[in-house]
Design an enzyme around this catalytic site. Structure first.
Site, short mmCIF file in Angstrom:
data_model
loop_
_atom_site.label_atom_id
_atom_site.label_comp_id
_atom_site.label_asym_id
_atom_site.label_seq_id
_atom_site.Cartn_x
_atom_site.Cartn_y
_atom_site.Cartn_z
N HIS A 20 15.41 86.54 6.78
CA HIS A 20 14.07 86.04 7.06
C HIS A 20 14.00 84.54 6.77
O HIS A 20 14.34 84.10 5.68
CB HIS A 20 13.05 86.80 6.21
CG HIS A 20 11.64 86.44 6.52
ND1 HIS A 20 10.68 86.39 5.56
CD2 HIS A 20 11.03 86.13 7.69
CE1 HIS A 20 9.53 86.06 6.11
NE2 HIS A 20 9.72 85.91 7.41
N ASP A 28 21.06 72.22 24.44
CA ASP A 28 21.72 71.77 25.65
C ASP A 28 23.10 71.24 25.30
O ASP A 28 23.48 71.16 24.13
CB ASP A 28 20.86 70.74 26.39
CG ASP A 28 20.53 69.50 25.57
OD1 ASP A 28 21.40 69.04 24.78
OD2 ASP A 28 19.42 68.97 25.73
N HIS A 101 11.88 64.46 18.41
CA HIS A 101 13.28 64.82 18.66
C HIS A 101 14.15 64.43 17.46
O HIS A 101 15.07 65.17 17.09
CB HIS A 101 13.78 64.16 19.93
CG HIS A 101 15.13 64.65 20.37
ND1 HIS A 101 15.37 65.97 20.67
CD2 HIS A 101 16.31 64.01 20.55
CE1 HIS A 101 16.64 66.11 21.03
NE2 HIS A 101 17.23 64.94 20.96
N SER A 124 16.42 70.36 26.35
CA SER A 124 16.44 71.82 26.50
C SER A 124 17.01 72.41 25.22
O SER A 124 18.15 72.88 25.17
CB SER A 124 17.29 72.22 27.72
OG SER A 124 16.75 71.70 28.90
N ASN A 125 16.19 72.37 24.16
CA ASN A 125 16.60 72.80 22.83
C ASN A 125 15.46 73.58 22.18
O ASN A 125 14.30 73.27 22.40
CB ASN A 125 16.91 71.59 21.94
CG ASN A 125 17.90 70.64 22.56
OD1 ASN A 125 19.01 71.02 22.89
ND2 ASN A 125 17.49 69.39 22.74
#
Length: 134
Positions: A20, A28, A101, A124-125
């Site tokens: 957990h 990407d 980012h 694309s992460n």
């Protein structure tokens, strides 16, 4: 033999070992992997496997409590974002957190593993934070 769709041994083992709050990042092809964080490299060639396909298969095996995205993904609008939004709307990704980012890359230092896809569209992460099934 496994009954679920996920056949990659390293990825299946990594998901099975999550507790957990542990983090699994799907990225990407260009996402840097911090030293000391396990890299599960699925990339074969540009676009294969694509981010959305990897995400769907991971979700077939992983219980997700929340997910983290970089805010730049909403400006760049890579094709994978449509699938992330669909899965989020369907409740499969739990709560959403948005970071810059730079902060996303810092978060990757805490990941149990980073899964590299063949996706070549920037941002694309996603970081998936493990939940519990009980």
């Amino acid at each position: 033999m496994k009954k679920t769709a996920l056949l990659n041994i390293a990825l299946s083992r990594s998901i099975a070992g999550l507790g957990h709050g542990d983090i699994l990042v799907i990225g990407d092809a260009g996402l840097p992997v911090p030293p000391g964080v396990e890299l599960i490299d699925l990339a074969l060639t540009p676009g294969i496997p694509d981010f959305a396909s990897v995400l769907r298969v991971v979700l077939s095996e992983m219980q997700v409590e929340r997910h983290v995205l970089a805010d730049e993904v909403f400006k760049a609008q890579p094709p994978a974002l449509a699938e992330v939004e669909r899965l989020h709307a369907g409740g499969e990704l739990g709560q959403r957190q948005v970071l810059s980012h730079a902060d996303f890359k810092t978060l990757c230092h805490q990941a149990r593993a980073v899964v590299r896809t063949g996706e070549c569209k920037p941002y694309s992460n996603i970081a998936l934070v493990a939940g519990v099934t009980f």
